[in-house]
Write a protein that holds these residues in place. Structure first.
Motif, PDB file in Angstrom:
ATOM      1  N   GLY A 583     -14.729   8.249 -15.595  1.00  0.00           N
ATOM      2  CA  GLY A 583     -14.287   6.758 -15.432  1.00  0.00           C
ATOM      3  C   GLY A 583     -12.824   6.760 -14.528  1.00  0.00           C
ATOM      4  O   GLY A 583     -12.281   5.595 -14.308  1.00  0.00           O
ATOM      5  N   VAL A 584     -12.701   7.902 -14.107  1.00  0.00           N
ATOM      6  CA  VAL A 584     -11.279   8.035 -13.182  1.00  0.00           C
ATOM      7  C   VAL A 584     -11.787   7.656 -11.710  1.00  0.00           C
ATOM      8  O   VAL A 584     -12.713   8.066 -11.084  1.00  0.00           O
ATOM      9  CB  VAL A 584     -10.674   9.403 -13.216  1.00  0.00           C
ATOM     10  CG1 VAL A 584      -9.517   9.570 -12.270  1.00  0.00           C
ATOM     11  CG2 VAL A 584     -10.097   9.492 -14.515  1.00  0.00           C
ATOM     12  N   ASP A 585     -10.614   6.827 -11.048  1.00  0.00           N
ATOM     13  CA  ASP A 585     -10.822   6.490  -9.497  1.00  0.00           C
ATOM     14  C   ASP A 585     -10.262   7.713  -8.762  1.00  0.00           C
ATOM     15  O   ASP A 585      -9.148   7.979  -8.590  1.00  0.00           O
ATOM     16  CB  ASP A 585     -10.346   5.034  -9.433  1.00  0.00           C
ATOM     17  CG  ASP A 585     -10.378   4.836  -7.830  1.00  0.00           C
ATOM     18  OD1 ASP A 585      -9.704   4.017  -7.446  1.00  0.00           O
ATOM     19  OD2 ASP A 585     -11.339   5.479  -7.352  1.00  0.00           O
ATOM     20  N   ALA A 586     -11.243   8.503  -8.254  1.00  0.00           N
ATOM     21  CA  ALA A 586     -11.055   9.686  -7.494  1.00  0.00           C
ATOM     22  C   ALA A 586     -10.501   9.430  -6.257  1.00  0.00           C
ATOM     23  O   ALA A 586     -11.540   9.614  -5.304  1.00  0.00           O
ATOM     24  CB  ALA A 586     -11.674  10.870  -7.961  1.00  0.00           C
ATOM     25  N   GLY A 587      -9.561   8.982  -5.602  1.00  0.00           N
ATOM     26  CA  GLY A 587      -9.403   8.415  -4.091  1.00  0.00           C
ATOM     27  C   GLY A 587      -7.979   9.091  -3.694  1.00  0.00           C
ATOM     28  O   GLY A 587      -7.514  10.090  -4.578  1.00  0.00           O
ATOM     29  N   PRO A 588      -7.663   8.646  -2.538  1.00  0.00           N
ATOM     30  CA  PRO A 588      -6.442   9.334  -1.925  1.00  0.00           C
ATOM     31  C   PRO A 588      -5.103   9.295  -2.783  1.00  0.00           C
ATOM     32  O   PRO A 588      -4.441  10.204  -2.597  1.00  0.00           O
ATOM     33  CB  PRO A 588      -6.406   8.634  -0.598  1.00  0.00           C
ATOM     34  CG  PRO A 588      -7.905   7.894  -0.315  1.00  0.00           C
ATOM     35  CD  PRO A 588      -8.527   7.801  -1.675  1.00  0.00           C
ATOM     36  N   GLU A 589      -4.973   8.156  -3.665  1.00  0.00           N
ATOM     37  CA  GLU A 589      -3.968   8.045  -4.262  1.00  0.00           C
ATOM     38  C   GLU A 589      -3.656   9.126  -5.337  1.00  0.00           C
ATOM     39  O   GLU A 589      -2.631   9.650  -5.796  1.00  0.00           O
ATOM     40  CB  GLU A 589      -3.695   6.602  -5.052  1.00  0.00           C
ATOM     41  CG  GLU A 589      -3.827   5.557  -3.937  1.00  0.00           C
ATOM     42  CD  GLU A 589      -5.119   5.081  -3.416  1.00  0.00           C
ATOM     43  OE1 GLU A 589      -6.064   5.667  -3.645  1.00  0.00           O
ATOM     44  OE2 GLU A 589      -5.097   4.281  -2.526  1.00  0.00           O
ATOM     45  N   LEU A 590      -4.994   9.378  -6.100  1.00  0.00           N
ATOM     46  CA  LEU A 590      -4.978  10.324  -7.008  1.00  0.00           C
ATOM     47  C   LEU A 590      -4.810  11.808  -6.484  1.00  0.00           C
ATOM     48  O   LEU A 590      -4.319  12.540  -6.885  1.00  0.00           O
ATOM     49  CB  LEU A 590      -6.182  10.302  -7.836  1.00  0.00           C
ATOM     50  CG  LEU A 590      -6.323  11.363  -9.106  1.00  0.00           C
ATOM     51  CD1 LEU A 590      -5.301  11.370  -9.846  1.00  0.00           C
ATOM     52  CD2 LEU A 590      -7.831  11.370  -9.628  1.00  0.00           C
ATOM     53  N   ALA A 591      -5.380  12.022  -5.289  1.00  0.00           N
ATOM     54  CA  ALA A 591      -5.260  13.143  -4.603  1.00  0.00           C
ATOM     55  C   ALA A 591      -3.489  13.512  -4.432  1.00  0.00           C
ATOM     56  O   ALA A 591      -3.311  14.521  -4.711  1.00  0.00           O
ATOM     57  CB  ALA A 591      -5.874  13.444  -3.269  1.00  0.00           C
ATOM     58  N   GLU A 592      -2.739  12.444  -3.925  1.00  0.00           N
ATOM     59  CA  GLU A 592      -1.514  12.432  -3.600  1.00  0.00           C
ATOM     60  C   GLU A 592      -0.773  12.847  -4.905  1.00  0.00           C
ATOM     61  O   GLU A 592       0.168  13.686  -5.302  1.00  0.00           O
ATOM     62  CB  GLU A 592      -0.985  11.408  -2.992  1.00  0.00           C
ATOM     63  CG  GLU A 592       0.429  11.649  -2.459  1.00  0.00           C
ATOM     64  CD  GLU A 592       0.761  12.923  -1.781  1.00  0.00           C
ATOM     65  OE1 GLU A 592       0.069  13.448  -0.809  1.00  0.00           O
ATOM     66  OE2 GLU A 592       2.024  13.540  -2.032  1.00  0.00           O
ATOM     67  N   GLU A 593      -1.074  12.216  -5.911  1.00  0.00           N
ATOM     68  CA  GLU A 593      -0.398  12.158  -7.288  1.00  0.00           C
ATOM     69  C   GLU A 593      -0.704  13.891  -7.971  1.00  0.00           C
ATOM     70  O   GLU A 593       0.459  14.280  -8.440  1.00  0.00           O
ATOM     71  CB  GLU A 593      -1.269  11.328  -8.378  1.00  0.00           C
ATOM     72  CG  GLU A 593      -0.460  11.122  -9.615  1.00  0.00           C
ATOM     73  CD  GLU A 593      -1.092  10.122 -10.438  1.00  0.00           C
ATOM     74  OE1 GLU A 593      -1.037  10.199 -11.903  1.00  0.00           O
ATOM     75  OE2 GLU A 593      -1.770   8.992  -9.931  1.00  0.00           O
ATOM     76  N   LEU A 594      -2.068  14.361  -7.576  1.00  0.00           N
ATOM     77  CA  LEU A 594      -2.048  15.599  -8.126  1.00  0.00           C
ATOM     78  C   LEU A 594      -1.288  16.523  -7.365  1.00  0.00           C
ATOM     79  O   LEU A 594      -0.962  17.471  -7.868  1.00  0.00           O
ATOM     80  CB  LEU A 594      -3.499  16.015  -8.077  1.00  0.00           C
ATOM     81  CG  LEU A 594      -4.548  15.289  -9.045  1.00  0.00           C
ATOM     82  CD1 LEU A 594      -6.008  15.440  -8.789  1.00  0.00           C
ATOM     83  CD2 LEU A 594      -4.128  15.444 -10.569  1.00  0.00           C
ATOM     84  N   ARG A 595      -1.171  16.471  -5.992  1.00  0.00           N
ATOM     85  CA  ARG A 595      -0.401  17.214  -5.356  1.00  0.00           C
ATOM     86  C   ARG A 595       1.205  17.388  -5.615  1.00  0.00           C
ATOM     87  O   ARG A 595       1.827  18.549  -5.871  1.00  0.00           O
ATOM     88  CB  ARG A 595      -0.410  16.975  -4.012  1.00  0.00           C
ATOM     89  CG  ARG A 595      -1.607  17.075  -3.340  1.00  0.00           C
ATOM     90  CD  ARG A 595      -1.910  16.764  -1.519  1.00  0.00           C
ATOM     91  NE  ARG A 595      -1.059  17.705  -0.882  1.00  0.00           N
ATOM     92  CZ  ARG A 595       0.044  17.331  -0.274  1.00  0.00           C
ATOM     93  NH1 ARG A 595       0.723  15.953  -0.425  1.00  0.00           N
ATOM     94  NH2 ARG A 595       0.637  18.237   0.384  1.00  0.00           N
ATOM     95  N   GLN A 596       1.754  16.180  -6.106  1.00  0.00           N
ATOM     96  CA  GLN A 596       3.012  15.989  -6.767  1.00  0.00           C
ATOM     97  C   GLN A 596       3.011  16.449  -7.969  1.00  0.00           C
ATOM     98  O   GLN A 596       4.124  17.091  -8.269  1.00  0.00           O
ATOM     99  CB  GLN A 596       3.316  14.538  -6.394  1.00  0.00           C
ATOM    100  CG  GLN A 596       4.789  14.348  -7.068  1.00  0.00           C
ATOM    101  CD  GLN A 596       5.780  15.012  -6.024  1.00  0.00           C
ATOM    102  OE1 GLN A 596       5.593  15.505  -4.720  1.00  0.00           O
ATOM    103  NE2 GLN A 596       6.895  15.553  -6.619  1.00  0.00           N
TER     104      GLN A 596
END
Length: 662
Positions: A583-596
């Motif tokens: 159910g998680v939206d795995a897009g560029p925003e999440l990728a950047e959030e995970l990097r941070q």
């Protein structure tokens, strides 16, 4: 309790940014009061008098001739209890008959749901008959037998029948290819192969007999006979003169056949097990009988706090060392009731394991972090469907467990009342080396805690110098021999010396595990994975395990794998492959959030350069993540061998996504 923090350390010009786990779980007073081992003085006694300690542990076994010698150590070659005489099958079966003959030894459930239970008396009978069957086929002391089987009772029976005869076995995981099977048969010079027509897997059939035929379809192989167990009733080809149905051969053996266990010296070979992922010539780890059985019997009794009324389930396949040590030889030597299972945790539904625990009243569960993380991803609703109240102790094995998976396991499976023993050991060590003792060791999520009594482990730098506790990580080594250690690589002593004992010079008295680790101020060990999974980013040593743990601690992440890639400025960059929760939206925003998120958890130097999302990570059939293949993709190389993957299509999907993003 507080959550994970971070501590930067500067040692010899290398900055280590290490996660600090502050949650500590002490054994409950109730558990400690009934534990098999709660004497803290055992560590000191083992350190003060190691030979006396190991002499005492040898009494856990029944010997035909008790050893008077403990250790003959000519680095790096060890002989343990070498003047002792015993038999592994006898210790697993015969010695229990007088008091536990009617007790269930094996409780087996197949993927379709068929169930068979063997008491110790019944298993003893079947092993005797199988041993006589092998004798009728010409197998004797010293002959090697290859076993290529599904997880069915005949696999265990075959192993014990071989050890009864003093015939070393080499078990080949049923997921291996014909080529891998052939390599192992050739290297071991196996005289007989035991296989099945096939095995069940997620509603399909693993074509074991067809794979065996393909493996043997070359000239000049040593194999004289192939024994075939009927399991799935599929169409197979039986080669006249070579192939024999198990049930036909067994029909020639009386029901009450007795094969006296072959008395063997303690250093007689028990089995050869080839390490997974081997390239080129397979590497056959040799384990002998006496020291191996001492190590297993001791660790099974202490680490799992095994009692007479326990129902013990190790989910490993017998094709791996965990299956050898903690499905067969260790638990049966201790007289345990052992559950074995042919199927998968998610077939026909994702509650299969939990239903098995409820059905068979399992009290001890020993499984892999990869499986736990998969269950996390599926959700707690599946274990919550079932009654898990029989469980009293949980264990993990196979790779380091990240703290979030540890906590999930504790809360959702153990219901916060079961001690967790996170164990570190290897095919080569034979038995558990670093682990809590559940009656007395406070645990920290993600740490295997302390070396067991009698085991001398250290963290050292690249030159072999000790690394101070609480500072930078380094290389994990074992400084003293131990009874269950491998004796050599089958047929290749030079490779044994070079592979394991030559890292720090020519003295050959320090065993290099190949793993990275760090030791905290409390003397607890934190495994960082294989050394080739320890990254050097701009001079900073980073454990992939620590970055993966940081990623999985994010609420949107179910599982993650991190690899290092060549970087023209930093030397190595960090690439993360992430499986999001449902159910998680795995897009560029999440990728950047995970990097941070990683930067916040560990430090900016650990921030992944790239994050890729995938519905599955590539795993072997034994559920280990194949980071090597992810590294191939990230480096733009041709993919290496994918034959051991459970689902090769996963790699194709990841590769396409990677190429589309470039």
């Amino acid at each position: 309790m507080s959550q994970s923090g971070e501590k930067p350390v500067d040692t010899a010009g290398t900055i280590e940014t290490l996660m600090r786990e502050e949650r500590v779980y002490a054994p409950s007073p109730e558990f400690a009061a009934q534990a098999n081992i709660s004497d803290r003085g055992v560590y000191e006694r083992a350190e003060r008098d190691p030979e006396g300690y190991w002499r005492e542990q040898a009494k856990l076994l029944d010997w035909f001739k008790a050893p008077t010698q403990v250790l003959d150590w000519k680095p790096p070659f060890a002989k343990w209890y070498q003047d002792g005489v015993l038999n592994a099958s006898y210790n697993c079966l015969d010695r229990h008959l007088a008091t536990q003959g009617a007790k269930p030894a094996l409780v087996w459930e197949g993927e379709p749901g068929d169930v068979r239970t063997f008491s110790y008396a019944e298993l003893h009978r079947e092993v005797n008959r199988a041993a006589q069957m092998l004798k009728n086929l010409g197998v004797g002391k010293g002959d090697r037998v290859a076993i290529y089987m599904p997880m069915i009772p005949e696999a265990v029976i075959s192993m014990l029948a071989c050890s009864r005869l003093g015939a070393p076995h080499t078990v080949v995981f049923g997921g291996f290819s014909p080529e891998a099977l052939r390599d192992r048969i050739v290297d071991a010079q196996a005289k007989v192969v035991i296989t099945a027509d096939g095995g069940h897997r997620r509603g399909g059939v693993i074509p074991l007999k067809a794979n065996t035929d393909a493996a043997l379809d070359v000239p000049d192989l040593p194999v004289e006979k192939v024994l075939v167990v009927r399991r799935v009733e599929n169409d197979i080809t039986m080669q006249e003169g070579r192939d024999v149905w198990w049930h036909d051969a067994l029909a020639q053996v009386p029901e009450d056949a007795t094969v006296e266990p072959e008395p063997v010296d303690a250093e007689h070979p028990l089995y050869i097990l080839y390490t997974s992922g081997t390239t080129g010539k397979p590497k056959g780890v040799l384990h002998t009988t006496g020291g191996y059985m001492v190590g297993l019997t001791l660790t099974t009794k202490w680490v799992f706090d095994l009692k007479d009324d326990d129902v013990y389930w190790c989910t490993a396949d017998v094709g791996w060392v965990t299956g050898h040590s903690y499905v067969v030889y260790g638990p049966l030597s201790c007289g345990a009731t052992c559950v074995i299972f042919e199927g998968s945790p998610d077939y026909p539904d994702k509650d299969r394991w939990w239903k098995l625990i409820e059905k068979h009243k399992v009290t001890i569960l020993y499984t892999a972090p990869t499986a736990i993380r998969a269950c996390m991803r599926w959700g707690a609703e599946y274990p919550n469907r079932c009654d898990l109240s029989s469980l009293r102790l949980l264990g993990t094995v196979g790779e380091p467990i990240n703290p979030e998976a540890w906590i999930w396991y504790n809360v959702n499976i153990g219901k916060e009342r079961c001690p967790i023993v996170d164990t570190w050991w290897q095919t080569e060590t034979g038995a558990i080396m670093i682990s809590p003792l559940p009656g007395m060791t406070p645990t920290k999520p993600g740490s295997a805690t302390r070396p067991l009594p009698g085991i001398v482990a250290r963290v050292v730098d690249d030159a072999g110098n000790p690394v101070a506790p609480g500072s930078a990580g380094g290389l994990l080594v074992i400084e003293k021999p131990w009874p269950s250690m491998l004796r050599t690589i089958w047929g290749d002593d030079a490779r044994y010396v070079n592979q394991y004992w030559s890292k720090f010079g020519d003295a050959h008295n320090v065993y290099f595990t190949g793993d990275g680790a760090r030791e905290d101020e409390d003397g607890y060990f934190w495994l960082m994975g294989r050394v080739d999974d320890v990254l050097n980013v701009a001079g900073h040593r980073l454990g992939t395990m620590e970055i993966e743990s940081a990623l999985v601690s994010h609420p949107s992440v179910a599982e993650a794998a991190v690899v290092g890639v060549t970087h023209e400025i930093k030397g190595q960059g960090v690439v993360a492959f992430v499986t999001p929760r449902g159910g998680v939206d795995a897009g560029p925003e999440l990728a950047e959030e995970l990097r941070q998120h990683v930067a916040e958890k560990i430090g900016a130097i650990a921030r992944p350069d790239r994050v890729y999302f995938t519905s599955e990570l590539p795993k072997t059939r034994s559920a280990k993540i194949m980071r090597r293949l992810l590294r191939d993709i990230a480096e733009g190389r041709v993919l290496g061998d994918t034959t051991t993957l459970a689902d090769p299509s996963v790699m194709a999907a990841i590769k396409k996504q990677y190429e589309d993003s470039e």
